[in-house]
Design a protein around this motif. Structure first.
Motif, mmCIF file in Angstrom:
data_model
loop_
_atom_site.group_PDB
_atom_site.id
_atom_site.type_symbol
_atom_site.label_atom_id
_atom_site.label_comp_id
_atom_site.label_asym_id
_atom_site.label_seq_id
_atom_site.Cartn_x
_atom_site.Cartn_y
_atom_site.Cartn_z
ATOM 1 N N GLU A 64 36.723 64.491 27.177
ATOM 2 C CA GLU A 64 37.537 65.338 28.043
ATOM 3 C C GLU A 64 38.539 64.421 28.737
ATOM 4 O O GLU A 64 38.160 63.401 29.319
ATOM 5 N N VAL A 65 39.808 64.767 28.676
ATOM 6 C CA VAL A 65 40.860 63.934 29.263
ATOM 7 C C VAL A 65 41.224 64.498 30.636
ATOM 8 O O VAL A 65 41.696 65.624 30.745
ATOM 9 N N SER A 66 40.979 63.702 31.666
ATOM 10 C CA SER A 66 41.266 64.138 33.037
ATOM 11 C C SER A 66 42.706 63.794 33.417
ATOM 12 O O SER A 66 43.359 62.949 32.796
ATOM 13 N N ASN A 67 43.179 64.450 34.461
ATOM 14 C CA ASN A 67 44.518 64.144 34.976
ATOM 15 C C ASN A 67 44.590 62.703 35.478
ATOM 16 O O ASN A 67 45.628 62.050 35.355
ATOM 17 N N GLU A 68 43.486 62.206 36.014
ATOM 18 C CA GLU A 68 43.447 60.823 36.491
ATOM 19 C C GLU A 68 43.603 59.846 35.331
ATOM 20 O O GLU A 68 44.299 58.828 35.446
ATOM 21 N N PHE A 69 42.950 60.161 34.202
ATOM 22 C CA PHE A 69 43.067 59.295 33.028
ATOM 23 C C PHE A 69 44.494 59.318 32.487
ATOM 24 O O PHE A 69 45.054 58.277 32.140
ATOM 25 N N LEU A 70 45.104 60.512 32.423
ATOM 26 C CA LEU A 70 46.494 60.613 31.971
ATOM 27 C C LEU A 70 47.414 59.778 32.857
ATOM 28 O O LEU A 70 48.292 59.065 32.357
ATOM 29 N N ALA A 71 47.200 59.840 34.150
ATOM 30 C CA ALA A 71 48.020 59.057 35.089
ATOM 31 C C ALA A 71 47.803 57.563 34.876
ATOM 32 O O ALA A 71 48.760 56.774 34.926
ATOM 33 N N ALA A 72 46.560 57.162 34.611
ATOM 34 C CA ALA A 72 46.261 55.740 34.384
ATOM 35 C C ALA A 72 46.950 55.239 33.115
ATOM 36 O O ALA A 72 47.507 54.131 33.102
ATOM 37 N N VAL A 73 46.938 56.029 32.055
ATOM 38 C CA VAL A 73 47.599 55.626 30.810
ATOM 39 C C VAL A 73 49.106 55.523 31.029
ATOM 40 O O VAL A 73 49.754 54.570 30.580
ATOM 41 N N LYS A 74 49.664 56.480 31.734
ATOM 42 C CA LYS A 74 51.104 56.449 32.019
ATOM 43 C C LYS A 74 51.464 55.204 32.829
ATOM 44 O O LYS A 74 52.483 54.549 32.563
ATOM 45 N N ASP A 75 50.623 54.855 33.808
ATOM 46 C CA ASP A 75 50.851 53.639 34.599
ATOM 47 C C ASP A 75 50.827 52.394 33.708
ATOM 48 O O ASP A 75 51.646 51.488 33.872
ATOM 49 N N LYS A 76 49.882 52.346 32.767
ATOM 50 C CA LYS A 76 49.788 51.193 31.855
ATOM 51 C C LYS A 76 51.034 51.115 30.975
ATOM 52 O O LYS A 76 51.527 50.010 30.699
ATOM 53 N N ALA A 77 51.532 52.263 30.529
ATOM 54 C CA ALA A 77 52.768 52.268 29.732
ATOM 55 C C ALA A 77 53.917 51.705 30.555
ATOM 56 O O ALA A 77 54.724 50.913 30.058
ATOM 57 N N ASN A 78 53.993 52.083 31.832
ATOM 58 C CA ASN A 78 55.052 51.574 32.715
ATOM 59 C C ASN A 78 54.933 50.070 32.924
ATOM 60 O O ASN A 78 55.944 49.376 33.034
ATOM 61 N N GLU A 79 53.702 49.561 32.954
ATOM 62 C CA GLU A 79 53.502 48.126 33.125
ATOM 63 C C GLU A 79 54.021 47.334 31.929
ATOM 64 O O GLU A 79 54.381 46.161 32.061
ATOM 65 N N LEU A 80 54.070 47.944 30.769
ATOM 66 C CA LEU A 80 54.490 47.238 29.546
ATOM 67 C C LEU A 80 56.008 47.034 29.462
ATOM 68 O O LEU A 80 56.466 46.184 28.698
ATOM 69 N N LYS A 81 56.787 47.778 30.230
ATOM 70 C CA LYS A 81 58.241 47.700 30.064
ATOM 71 C C LYS A 81 58.807 46.302 30.363
ATOM 72 O O LYS A 81 59.823 45.937 29.802
ATOM 73 N N VAL A 82 58.126 45.518 31.182
ATOM 74 C CA VAL A 82 58.614 44.170 31.479
ATOM 75 C C VAL A 82 58.556 43.262 30.241
ATOM 76 O O VAL A 82 59.241 42.245 30.190
ATOM 77 N N TYR A 83 57.733 43.641 29.251
ATOM 78 C CA TYR A 83 57.586 42.821 28.032
ATOM 79 C C TYR A 83 58.579 43.213 26.943
ATOM 80 O O TYR A 83 58.726 42.492 25.963
ATOM 81 N N LEU A 84 59.210 44.374 27.080
ATOM 82 C CA LEU A 84 60.049 44.877 25.984
ATOM 83 C C LEU A 84 61.532 44.834 26.305
ATOM 84 O O LEU A 84 61.979 44.935 27.370
#
Length: 142
Positions: free
Chosen positions: A122-142
């Motif tokens: 089951e995918v919670s809203n908190e998990f979705l937010a955490a994944v989105k945050d991790k995606a945002n953290e990656l932008k400094v590498y690209l």
């Protein structure tokens, strides 16, 4: 830089406690001049088949997220044969539940972060937010 990105992908896998993490990047094919999306960095893979996947914008999870610039989520994928054909990474890694977000920089998609489980979750809203945050953290590498 390559080692830093792979290290970050490994850290994301541990932080989110998921079975699989991948980052897709794109290149322009010299022959066809079309954009080709590939899963360049992975953690938790069971084989090397992901290296053969070549997606076009709009095709597969990476291509869909790249085209729309929005998140994607799906569950119970192994029970949906039509989805398995359309989403090769889920078939090759036997993923049941996936969440993907674009890595955006100045509003432009620079990559796609995919996380997944090999069982139905089951995918919670908190998990979705955490994944989105991790995606945002990656932008400094690209």
């Amino acid at each position: 830089m390559v080692d830093q990105i792979q290290l970050k992908i490994d850290q994301i896998k541990e932080a989110l406690q998921v079975d699989f993490v991948a980052l897709a990047l794109s290149t322009i094919d010299e022959k066809s001049t079309a954009r080709v999306i590939r899963w360049n960095y992975v953690a938790g893979n069971t084989n090397q088949h992901y290296q053969r996947i070549r997606l076009q914008v709009g095709k597969g999870i990476g291509g869909i997220v790249w085209r729309t610039g929005r998140g994607y989520q799906a569950t119970q994928l192994q029970q949906q044969p039509e989805q398995l054909l359309e989403l090769p990474i889920t078939r090759m890694e036997k993923l049941e539940t996936v969440v993907a977000y674009p890595v955006l920089n100045a509003g432009e998609v620079k990559g796609v972060l995919l996380v997944g489980y090999r069982n139905v979750k089951e995918v919670s809203n908190e998990f979705l937010a955490a994944v989105k945050d991790k995606a945002n953290e990656l932008k400094v590498y690209l």
